[in-house]
Design a protein around this motif. Structure first.
Motif, mmCIF file in Angstrom:
data_model
loop_
_atom_site.group_PDB
_atom_site.id
_atom_site.type_symbol
_atom_site.label_atom_id
_atom_site.label_comp_id
_atom_site.label_asym_id
_atom_site.label_seq_id
_atom_site.Cartn_x
_atom_site.Cartn_y
_atom_site.Cartn_z
ATOM 1 N N UNK A 1 39.632 48.060 89.904
ATOM 2 C CA UNK A 1 38.580 47.478 90.740
ATOM 3 C C UNK A 1 37.521 46.879 89.827
ATOM 4 N N UNK A 2 37.436 45.573 89.851
ATOM 5 C CA UNK A 2 36.432 44.877 89.042
ATOM 6 C C UNK A 2 35.768 43.819 89.901
ATOM 7 N N UNK A 3 34.499 43.604 89.651
ATOM 8 C CA UNK A 3 33.748 42.576 90.353
ATOM 9 C C UNK A 3 33.145 41.653 89.309
ATOM 10 N N UNK A 4 33.147 40.409 89.605
ATOM 11 C CA UNK A 4 32.549 39.487 88.655
ATOM 12 C C UNK A 4 31.034 39.572 88.735
ATOM 13 N N UNK A 5 30.397 39.347 87.608
ATOM 14 C CA UNK A 5 28.940 39.363 87.547
ATOM 15 C C UNK A 5 28.369 38.271 88.452
ATOM 16 N N UNK A 6 29.022 37.116 88.483
ATOM 17 C CA UNK A 6 28.526 36.011 89.300
ATOM 18 C C UNK A 6 28.513 36.384 90.783
ATOM 19 N N UNK A 7 29.550 37.094 91.227
ATOM 20 C CA UNK A 7 29.610 37.516 92.631
ATOM 21 C C UNK A 7 28.498 38.511 92.943
ATOM 22 N N UNK A 8 28.335 39.521 92.094
ATOM 23 C CA UNK A 8 27.270 40.507 92.317
ATOM 24 C C UNK A 8 25.908 39.825 92.344
ATOM 25 N N UNK A 9 25.694 38.929 91.410
ATOM 26 C CA UNK A 9 24.411 38.237 91.330
ATOM 27 C C UNK A 9 24.170 37.420 92.602
ATOM 28 N N UNK A 10 25.191 36.735 93.090
ATOM 29 C CA UNK A 10 25.048 35.921 94.300
ATOM 30 C C UNK A 10 24.755 36.790 95.519
ATOM 31 N N UNK A 11 25.417 37.925 95.633
ATOM 32 C CA UNK A 11 25.215 38.819 96.779
ATOM 33 C C UNK A 11 23.807 39.400 96.762
ATOM 34 N N UNK A 12 23.371 39.889 95.618
ATOM 35 C CA UNK A 12 22.035 40.479 95.522
ATOM 36 C C UNK A 12 20.973 39.407 95.733
ATOM 37 N N UNK A 13 21.199 38.230 95.185
ATOM 38 C CA UNK A 13 20.247 37.135 95.360
ATOM 39 C C UNK A 13 20.142 36.733 96.831
ATOM 40 N N UNK A 14 21.263 36.630 97.507
ATOM 41 C CA UNK A 14 21.251 36.273 98.933
ATOM 42 C C UNK A 14 20.537 37.328 99.771
ATOM 43 N N UNK A 15 20.795 38.590 99.474
ATOM 44 C CA UNK A 15 20.139 39.670 100.215
ATOM 45 C C UNK A 15 18.633 39.662 99.966
ATOM 46 N N UNK A 16 18.240 39.404 98.729
ATOM 47 C CA UNK A 16 16.808 39.345 98.399
ATOM 48 C C UNK A 16 16.133 38.181 99.116
ATOM 49 N N UNK A 17 16.796 37.047 99.139
ATOM 50 C CA UNK A 17 16.241 35.879 99.821
ATOM 51 C C UNK A 17 16.121 36.128 101.323
ATOM 52 N N UNK A 18 17.107 36.795 101.906
ATOM 53 C CA UNK A 18 17.050 37.103 103.338
ATOM 54 C C UNK A 18 15.881 38.039 103.641
ATOM 55 N N UNK A 19 15.681 39.043 102.796
ATOM 56 C CA UNK A 19 14.554 39.960 102.988
ATOM 57 C C UNK A 19 13.228 39.222 102.861
ATOM 58 N N UNK A 20 13.146 38.308 101.914
ATOM 59 C CA UNK A 20 11.918 37.531 101.720
ATOM 60 C C UNK A 20 11.622 36.659 102.936
ATOM 61 N N UNK A 21 12.644 36.051 103.508
ATOM 62 C CA UNK A 21 12.461 35.219 104.701
ATOM 63 C C UNK A 21 11.958 36.074 105.860
ATOM 64 N N UNK A 22 12.538 37.272 106.025
ATOM 65 C CA UNK A 22 12.094 38.159 107.100
ATOM 66 C C UNK A 22 10.631 38.558 106.919
#
Length: 116
Positions: A77-98
């Motif tokens: 089980x491996x995850x790419x750094x780019x994927x993790x970064x994109x997911x965390x960034x999207x979640x952070x942006x969604x929280x900021x919008x809220x």
């Protein structure tokens, strides 16, 4: 990720440090939610996971098939750094919008002052 974010919070001061610490707490909730949803004792598993990671076994993760802590690389089980970064960034942006929408809703309404 939460460990790295906590360390970053130590290098900041004031409100910025508090915001970074809150983000680290939110990241720490992810394994708890996964354990609860899988029907395992989250308090036990998450404490084992945290201990494993803080003892240098950074490849450790939750094996939700067996309810144990395993080396994710050994399980394939491996995850790419780019994927993790994109997911965390999207979640952070969604929280900021809220938060922005919440502030707009709570803002005092403007009065019409047209010089009449």
């Amino acid at each position: 990720m939460s460990k790295a974010v906590e360390q970053a919070a130590q290098n900041e001061s004031g409100k910025k440090s508090l915001a970074i610490e809150a983000f680290a707490r939110a990241l720490r909730q992810l394994p708890t939610i996964l354990c609860d949803n899988a029907g395992f004792d989250s308090s036990e598993l998450v404490s084992k996971l945290r201990s494993s990671i803080y003892n240098g076994l950074t490849g450790s993760g939750l094996d939700l098939n067996t309810g144990d802590i395993q080396d994710m690389r050994e399980l394939g089980i491996v995850e790419s750094y780019k994927l993790k970064r994109a997911v965390v960034s999207s979640a952070s942006e969604a929280a900021e919008v809220l938060l922005r929408v919440d502030n707009i809703i709570r803002a005092k309404p403007r009065t019409a002052d047209r010089g009449h």
